[in-house]
Motif scaffolding. Sequence first.
Motif, short mmCIF file in Angstrom:
data_model
loop_
_atom_site.label_atom_id
_atom_site.label_comp_id
_atom_site.label_asym_id
_atom_site.label_seq_id
_atom_site.Cartn_x
_atom_site.Cartn_y
_atom_site.Cartn_z
N ARG A 41 0.83 -1.21 0.00
CA ARG A 41 0.00 0.00 0.00
C ARG A 41 0.86 1.26 0.00
O ARG A 41 0.61 2.20 -0.73
CB ARG A 41 -0.90 -0.03 1.23
N PHE A 42 1.90 1.25 0.79
CA PHE A 42 2.71 2.45 0.91
C PHE A 42 3.79 2.54 -0.16
O PHE A 42 4.16 3.63 -0.57
CB PHE A 42 3.29 2.56 2.32
N GLU A 43 4.27 1.41 -0.64
CA GLU A 43 5.22 1.42 -1.76
C GLU A 43 4.56 2.02 -3.00
O GLU A 43 5.20 2.68 -3.80
CB GLU A 43 5.72 0.01 -2.07
N ALA A 44 3.26 1.78 -3.14
CA ALA A 44 2.52 2.30 -4.29
C ALA A 44 2.18 3.78 -4.12
O ALA A 44 1.64 4.40 -5.03
CB ALA A 44 1.24 1.49 -4.48
N GLY A 45 2.49 4.34 -2.96
CA GLY A 45 2.23 5.76 -2.72
C GLY A 45 0.80 6.06 -2.34
O GLY A 45 0.35 7.19 -2.44
N HIS A 46 0.07 5.04 -1.92
CA HIS A 46 -1.33 5.23 -1.54
C HIS A 46 -1.41 5.43 -0.03
O HIS A 46 -1.53 4.48 0.73
CB HIS A 46 -2.17 4.03 -1.95
N ILE A 47 -1.34 6.67 0.39
CA ILE A 47 -1.43 6.98 1.81
C ILE A 47 -2.37 8.16 1.97
O ILE A 47 -2.29 9.14 1.24
CB ILE A 47 -0.05 7.26 2.44
N SER A 48 -3.27 8.03 2.90
CA SER A 48 -4.23 9.10 3.17
C SER A 48 -3.92 9.73 4.53
O SER A 48 -3.16 9.17 5.33
CB SER A 48 -5.65 8.54 3.17
N ALA A 49 -4.53 10.86 4.79
CA ALA A 49 -4.38 11.50 6.09
C ALA A 49 -4.89 10.55 7.17
O ALA A 49 -4.31 10.46 8.26
CB ALA A 49 -5.14 12.82 6.11
N ARG A 50 -5.96 9.84 6.88
CA ARG A 50 -6.50 8.87 7.85
C ARG A 50 -5.49 7.77 8.14
O ARG A 50 -5.32 7.35 9.28
CB ARG A 50 -7.80 8.27 7.29
N ASP A 51 -4.80 7.28 7.09
CA ASP A 51 -3.76 6.26 7.29
C ASP A 51 -2.68 6.78 8.23
O ASP A 51 -2.21 6.06 9.11
CB ASP A 51 -3.10 5.88 5.96
N ILE A 52 -2.28 8.03 8.03
CA ILE A 52 -1.23 8.63 8.86
C ILE A 52 -1.67 8.66 10.32
O ILE A 52 -0.91 8.27 11.21
CB ILE A 52 -0.86 10.04 8.35
N ILE A 53 -2.89 9.08 10.56
CA ILE A 53 -3.40 9.12 11.93
C ILE A 53 -3.44 7.73 12.55
O ILE A 53 -3.02 7.53 13.69
CB ILE A 53 -4.80 9.78 11.97
N VAL A 54 -3.92 6.75 11.80
CA VAL A 54 -4.02 5.38 12.30
C VAL A 54 -2.64 4.82 12.63
O VAL A 54 -2.45 4.19 13.67
CB VAL A 54 -4.78 4.49 11.29
N ILE A 55 -1.67 5.04 11.76
CA ILE A 55 -0.32 4.52 11.99
C ILE A 55 0.34 5.22 13.17
O ILE A 55 0.94 4.56 14.04
CB ILE A 55 0.53 4.63 10.71
#
Length: 106
Positions: A45-59
């Motif tokens: 998911r992250f290698e493909a550059g698919h990151i959202s603001a929600r993903d950042i908060i969750v991580i």
Amino acid sequence: MANPRRGEIELVIDGKPHTLCLTLGALAELEAKLQLDDLNGLGKRFEAGHISARDIIVILGAGLRGAGHAISDQDLESAQIAGGALGAAKAVAQLLHLTFAAPLDQ
């Protein structure tokens, strides 16, 4: 103080330094919240550059809880993170790198 050899990073949140670490429990939390079948899905998911603001908060939230901080994702949404959105994204990249990179002494 964060220890990179243990996969820890430090991030200043609301003016105070916090240690983050993606423990096994934190990784399981990520799989569930991001609806991933396994940890390979996280990397892809992250290698493909698919990151959202929600993903950042969750991580970041999982990393904070993995290091022993009692903070909810909802509390993190309104927190001031050093460096703003870019600082938060860089922290996520560093945290994932330390979690999945081979140890330095190998």
